[in-house]
Design a protein around this motif. Structure first.
Motif, PDB file in Angstrom:
ATOM      1  N   LYS A 187      49.810  -1.681  10.396  1.00  0.00           N
ATOM      2  CA  LYS A 187      48.972  -0.702  11.091  1.00  0.00           C
ATOM      3  C   LYS A 187      48.383  -1.288  12.377  1.00  0.00           C
ATOM      4  O   LYS A 187      47.346  -0.817  12.859  1.00  0.00           O
ATOM      5  CB  LYS A 187      47.833  -0.242  10.176  1.00  0.00           C
ATOM      6  CG  LYS A 187      48.286   0.488   8.930  1.00  0.00           C
ATOM      7  CD  LYS A 187      48.820   1.866   9.245  1.00  0.00           C
ATOM      8  CE  LYS A 187      49.184   2.620   7.978  1.00  0.00           C
ATOM      9  NZ  LYS A 187      49.660   3.988   8.260  1.00  0.00           N
ATOM     10  N   SER A 188      49.033  -2.303  12.931  1.00  0.00           N
ATOM     11  CA  SER A 188      48.495  -2.989  14.106  1.00  0.00           C
ATOM     12  C   SER A 188      48.277  -2.042  15.277  1.00  0.00           C
ATOM     13  O   SER A 188      47.215  -2.042  15.907  1.00  0.00           O
ATOM     14  CB  SER A 188      49.427  -4.128  14.524  1.00  0.00           C
ATOM     15  OG  SER A 188      49.541  -5.083  13.496  1.00  0.00           O
ATOM     16  N   SER A 189      49.270  -1.239  15.584  1.00  0.00           N
ATOM     17  CA  SER A 189      49.159  -0.335  16.733  1.00  0.00           C
ATOM     18  C   SER A 189      48.087   0.725  16.491  1.00  0.00           C
ATOM     19  O   SER A 189      47.331   1.089  17.402  1.00  0.00           O
ATOM     20  CB  SER A 189      50.506   0.339  17.015  1.00  0.00           C
ATOM     21  OG  SER A 189      50.965   1.058  15.873  1.00  0.00           O
ATOM     22  N   THR A 190      47.996   1.214  15.246  1.00  0.00           N
ATOM     23  CA  THR A 190      46.975   2.216  14.901  1.00  0.00           C
ATOM     24  C   THR A 190      45.578   1.636  15.058  1.00  0.00           C
ATOM     25  O   THR A 190      44.681   2.275  15.626  1.00  0.00           O
ATOM     26  CB  THR A 190      47.165   2.701  13.453  1.00  0.00           C
ATOM     27  OG1 THR A 190      48.451   3.293  13.319  1.00  0.00           O
ATOM     28  CG2 THR A 190      46.096   3.714  13.074  1.00  0.00           C
ATOM     29  N   VAL A 191      45.395   0.416  14.577  1.00  0.00           N
ATOM     30  CA  VAL A 191      44.096  -0.242  14.665  1.00  0.00           C
ATOM     31  C   VAL A 191      43.733  -0.521  16.121  1.00  0.00           C
ATOM     32  O   VAL A 191      42.583  -0.311  16.539  1.00  0.00           O
ATOM     33  CB  VAL A 191      44.100  -1.545  13.835  1.00  0.00           C
ATOM     34  CG1 VAL A 191      42.891  -2.412  14.156  1.00  0.00           C
ATOM     35  CG2 VAL A 191      44.137  -1.211  12.347  1.00  0.00           C
ATOM     36  N   LEU A 192      44.692  -0.985  16.907  1.00  0.00           N
ATOM     37  CA  LEU A 192      44.436  -1.250  18.324  1.00  0.00           C
ATOM     38  C   LEU A 192      44.012   0.025  19.053  1.00  0.00           C
ATOM     39  O   LEU A 192      43.030   0.038  19.796  1.00  0.00           O
ATOM     40  CB  LEU A 192      45.674  -1.844  18.993  1.00  0.00           C
ATOM     41  CG  LEU A 192      45.871  -3.352  18.886  1.00  0.00           C
ATOM     42  CD1 LEU A 192      47.215  -3.757  19.470  1.00  0.00           C
ATOM     43  CD2 LEU A 192      44.741  -4.103  19.588  1.00  0.00           C
ATOM     44  N   LEU A 193      44.773   1.091  18.842  1.00  0.00           N
ATOM     45  CA  LEU A 193      44.486   2.359  19.515  1.00  0.00           C
ATOM     46  C   LEU A 193      43.128   2.912  19.100  1.00  0.00           C
ATOM     47  O   LEU A 193      42.325   3.335  19.947  1.00  0.00           O
ATOM     48  CB  LEU A 193      45.584   3.375  19.190  1.00  0.00           C
ATOM     49  CG  LEU A 193      45.473   4.743  19.877  1.00  0.00           C
ATOM     50  CD1 LEU A 193      45.542   4.590  21.383  1.00  0.00           C
ATOM     51  CD2 LEU A 193      46.568   5.684  19.376  1.00  0.00           C
ATOM     52  N   SER A 194      42.835   2.885  17.803  1.00  0.00           N
ATOM     53  CA  SER A 194      41.567   3.415  17.312  1.00  0.00           C
ATOM     54  C   SER A 194      40.390   2.561  17.781  1.00  0.00           C
ATOM     55  O   SER A 194      39.334   3.088  18.144  1.00  0.00           O
ATOM     56  CB  SER A 194      41.577   3.469  15.783  1.00  0.00           C
ATOM     57  OG  SER A 194      42.623   4.292  15.314  1.00  0.00           O
ATOM     58  N   GLY A 195      40.561   1.243  17.782  1.00  0.00           N
ATOM     59  CA  GLY A 195      39.505   0.349  18.246  1.00  0.00           C
ATOM     60  C   GLY A 195      39.193   0.554  19.715  1.00  0.00           C
ATOM     61  O   GLY A 195      38.017   0.587  20.117  1.00  0.00           O
ATOM     62  N   VAL A 196      40.230   0.695  20.520  1.00  0.00           N
ATOM     63  CA  VAL A 196      40.020   0.961  21.946  1.00  0.00           C
ATOM     64  C   VAL A 196      39.321   2.303  22.140  1.00  0.00           C
ATOM     65  O   VAL A 196      38.451   2.448  23.007  1.00  0.00           O
ATOM     66  CB  VAL A 196      41.369   0.929  22.705  1.00  0.00           C
ATOM     67  CG1 VAL A 196      41.203   1.447  24.137  1.00  0.00           C
ATOM     68  CG2 VAL A 196      41.927  -0.487  22.736  1.00  0.00           C
ATOM     69  N   ALA A 197      39.697   3.299  21.319  1.00  0.00           N
ATOM     70  CA  ALA A 197      39.040   4.607  21.393  1.00  0.00           C
ATOM     71  C   ALA A 197      37.551   4.481  21.064  1.00  0.00           C
ATOM     72  O   ALA A 197      36.702   5.107  21.715  1.00  0.00           O
ATOM     73  CB  ALA A 197      39.709   5.588  20.432  1.00  0.00           C
ATOM     74  N   GLY A 198      37.218   3.659  20.074  1.00  0.00           N
ATOM     75  CA  GLY A 198      35.813   3.432  19.741  1.00  0.00           C
ATOM     76  C   GLY A 198      35.065   2.754  20.867  1.00  0.00           C
ATOM     77  O   GLY A 198      33.916   3.112  21.174  1.00  0.00           O
ATOM     78  N   LEU A 199      35.717   1.802  21.506  1.00  0.00           N
ATOM     79  CA  LEU A 199      35.106   1.095  22.634  1.00  0.00           C
ATOM     80  C   LEU A 199      34.874   2.032  23.813  1.00  0.00           C
ATOM     81  O   LEU A 199      33.793   2.043  24.421  1.00  0.00           O
ATOM     82  CB  LEU A 199      36.008  -0.073  23.058  1.00  0.00           C
ATOM     83  CG  LEU A 199      35.563  -0.886  24.272  1.00  0.00           C
ATOM     84  CD1 LEU A 199      34.219  -1.555  24.021  1.00  0.00           C
ATOM     85  CD2 LEU A 199      36.619  -1.931  24.626  1.00  0.00           C
ATOM     86  N   VAL A 200      35.882   2.831  24.138  1.00  0.00           N
ATOM     87  CA  VAL A 200      35.768   3.778  25.253  1.00  0.00           C
ATOM     88  C   VAL A 200      34.672   4.808  24.973  1.00  0.00           C
ATOM     89  O   VAL A 200      33.893   5.161  25.865  1.00  0.00           O
ATOM     90  CB  VAL A 200      37.125   4.478  25.510  1.00  0.00           C
ATOM     91  CG1 VAL A 200      36.961   5.622  26.504  1.00  0.00           C
ATOM     92  CG2 VAL A 200      38.146   3.483  26.031  1.00  0.00           C
ATOM     93  N   THR A 201      34.618   5.301  23.740  1.00  0.00           N
ATOM     94  CA  THR A 201      33.579   6.268  23.366  1.00  0.00           C
ATOM     95  C   THR A 201      32.195   5.677  23.569  1.00  0.00           C
ATOM     96  O   THR A 201      31.291   6.328  24.122  1.00  0.00           O
ATOM     97  CB  THR A 201      33.741   6.703  21.901  1.00  0.00           C
ATOM     98  OG1 THR A 201      35.032   7.279  21.717  1.00  0.00           O
ATOM     99  CG2 THR A 201      32.674   7.727  21.513  1.00  0.00           C
ATOM    100  N   TYR A 202      32.015   4.438  23.148  1.00  0.00           N
ATOM    101  CA  TYR A 202      30.717   3.775  23.322  1.00  0.00           C
ATOM    102  C   TYR A 202      30.373   3.634  24.802  1.00  0.00           C
ATOM    103  O   TYR A 202      29.232   3.915  25.209  1.00  0.00           O
ATOM    104  CB  TYR A 202      30.750   2.389  22.675  1.00  0.00           C
ATOM    105  CG  TYR A 202      29.495   1.586  22.949  1.00  0.00           C
ATOM    106  CD1 TYR A 202      28.359   1.757  22.167  1.00  0.00           C
ATOM    107  CD2 TYR A 202      29.435   0.684  24.013  1.00  0.00           C
ATOM    108  CE1 TYR A 202      27.199   1.046  22.425  1.00  0.00           C
ATOM    109  CE2 TYR A 202      28.279  -0.029  24.280  1.00  0.00           C
ATOM    110  CZ  TYR A 202      27.169   0.155  23.489  1.00  0.00           C
ATOM    111  OH  TYR A 202      26.019  -0.548  23.758  1.00  0.00           O
TER     112      TYR A 202
END
Length: 391
Positions: A187-202
Motif C-alpha cells: 500500500k506504499s503508493s496509497t499511503v504516500l498519496l493519502s499522507g500528502v493529501a493530509g499535509l496539503v489539507t493542513y
C-alpha cells in the motif's frame, strides 16, 4: 456552570441510551455506552487542543462550534464518513454503499478496514503537523525545556516541520506500508498519496486561518495607534467586552476572532476533529459492525468532547494550568505516530487512550506544581516586604 455547559450532553446521553435500548435491547444499550466511553477516552486531548483554538473566537462562533459543529462531528464524521470512505475505496455509488452498510455489515466492515491505510496516513500526517508546528515554535513557557529549547532552535528553519513530516511519511511508505495486514499487499503508493493529501489539507486550512488571524492582529495594532488619544475610553469598552464574552482575553482581539478569520478557524477545528475521529471509527468496528450503533455511541462521546472544550474555555483552564496545551500536543504527536504504525500493526485502543491520558495528566500535575511553587514564592516576597516596611 457545569450543568449549563454539559446539559445538552447529559440530555443526548439519556436520549441516546434510551433509543439504543428500544432498538437493540440491553446488548445494544451496552455497546452504545462502551462506544461513548471509547470516544471520550481517545479524544480528551482533542478537547484541550480545541479549547486552545476556540478561546480565540468570539461568543457567536463558540456557539456555532457547539451547535453546527456537533452536527458535522456526529452525523458527518461518525456516520456519513465511513460510508463515503467505502464508496470511494470500493468504487461504489452512495446508495450502494449505504445499502451495503445496512444489509451486508460484514462486507462493509471489511471494506472499512481495508481503507485503514489511507485513513491512517491522512490523519496521522495531519496530526503530526499540528504537533511539529507546536514543538518547533519558540515559546516563553516550556514544559520539557531540555527538549523544547533545542527543537525551537531547529524550528527557526522555514518549512522544517514539513520536511520532518515528509520524512516520516517516506519512512512509513517504505516500511509499514509495504506489507499491510489491512486489505493485504503493498500500500506504499496509497499511503504516500493519502499522507500528502493530509499535509496539503493542513497547509491550506491552517494557512488560511492563520493568515486572517494575523491580518486581524495587524488591523488591531493600527487601530490602537490611530486611537491612542482615546485609550482610556477604549480600555473601559474592552473591559465590558471581556465581561460580555465570558471573561475571555485570548486571541487576536479582546472580543475574539470573528468574520472570515473565525470561519476558517472553525473549518480548521472541524478538520482536526475529523483527524481525531479516524481512530475512534476504526476501533469501533472491533466492538460492532452496525453503523447506527457506531454513529450513536461515538456521537454521544463527541458531544461530551465538545462540551468539555467549551468548559475549558469558559473556566480559563488553559491559562490556569499552562502546561496542559503542551501535554495535549505531545499526546497528538503520539497519536499521529500510533496511527501510522497501525497501517501494518494492530495497537489496542486502550493503549492509544492511555497514552493521551498519561501525557495530559502529567502536564496537569506539572502545572499544579508550578502554580504552588509560584504561589509560595509570591507569599515569601509579600512577607519579606511586610517585614522590611515594618522596620
Amino acid at each position: 456552570m457545569l450543568l449549563k455547559t454539559f446539559g445538552w450532553s447529559f440530555a443526548v446521553t439519556a436520549g441516546g441510551l434510551a433509543l439504543a435500548g428500544v432498538l437493540w435491547g440491553w446488548k445494544g444499550l451496552a455497546i452504545v455506552g462502551i462506544l461513548s466511553i471509547l470516544e471520550i477516552s481517545l479524544s480528551f486531548d482533542n478537547a484541550v487542543i480545541n479549547a486552545g483554538i476556540l478561546r480565540k473566537m468570539n461568543a457567536f462562533w463558540q456557539k456555532i462550534f457547539l451547535t453546527v459543529g456537533i452536527l458535522i462531528a456526529v452525523f458527518g464524521m461518525r456516520l456519513v464518513f465511513p460510508v463515503v470512505i467505502v464508496a470511494i475505496t470500493a468504487k461504489l455509488g452512495p446508495i450502494e454503499a449505504v445499502d451495503l452498510a445496512i444489509n451486508d455489515k460484514e462486507k462493509y466492515e471489511h471494506l472499512v478496514t481495508a481503507a485503514h491505510p489511507s485513513i491512517a496516513a491522512f490523519g496521522g500526517i495531519f496530526l503530526l503537523m499540528i504537533f511539529l508546528d507546536f514543538i518547533f515554535e519558540e515559546r516563553d513557557i516550556k514544559w520539557l525545556a531540555w527538549l523544547e529549547k533545542p527543537l525551537a532552535k531547529l524550528g527557526k528553519l522555514d518549512t522544517f516541520s514539513i520536511v520532518v513530516a515528509l520524512g516520516v511519511l517516506l519512512i512509513a511508505a517504505t516500511t509499514v506500508a509495504t506489507d499491510v495486514a489491512h486489505g493485504g499487499g503493498d500500500k506504499s503508493s496509497t499511503v504516500l498519496l493519502s499522507g500528502v493529501a493530509g499535509l496539503v489539507t493542513y497547509l491550506i486550512v491552517g494557512g488560511i486561518s492563520g493568515y486572517f488571524e494575523d491580518k486581524l492582529e495587524e488591523d488591531e495594532e493600527e487601530d490602537d495607534e490611530d486611537e491612542s488619544d482615546e485609550k482610556s475610553g477604549k480600555d473601559n469598552a474592552d473591559e465590558k467586552a471581556v465581561a460580555a464574552n465570558g471573561g475571555q482575553r485570548g486571541g487576536a482581539t479582546v472580543m475574539g476572532l470573528a468574520g472570515k478569520a473565525a470561519f476558517f478557524m472553525f473549518l480548521y477545528l472541524e478538520v482536526i476533529d475529523a483527524s481525531f475521529s479516524f481512530d475512534g471509527v476504526i476501533s469501533a468496528f472491533a466492538i460492532t459492525n452496525d453503523i447506527f450503533e457506531i454513529g450513536l455511541g461515538l456521537g454521544i462521546g463527541a458531544m461530551y468532547i465538545r462540551s468539555l472544550t467549551v468548559y475549558l474555555v469558559r473556566k480559563g483552564t488553559l491559562d490556569d494550568y499552562v502546561y496542559l496545551e503542551h501535554g495535549a500536543h505531545y499526546a497528538i504527536g503520539a497519536l499521529a505516530l500510533i496511527l501510522i504504525v497501525t497501517i501494518k500493526y494492530e495497537i489496542h485502543e486502550v493503549i492509544t487512550g492511555l497514552v493521551g491520558v498519561v501525557l495530559i495528566g502529567a502536564s496537569y500535575w506539572s502545572s499544579v506544581v508550578r502554580n504552588r511553587r509560584e504561589g509560595a514564592a509570591g507569599e515569601g516576597s509579600e512577607t519579606k516586604t511586610e517585614v522590611t516596611s515594618g522596620v
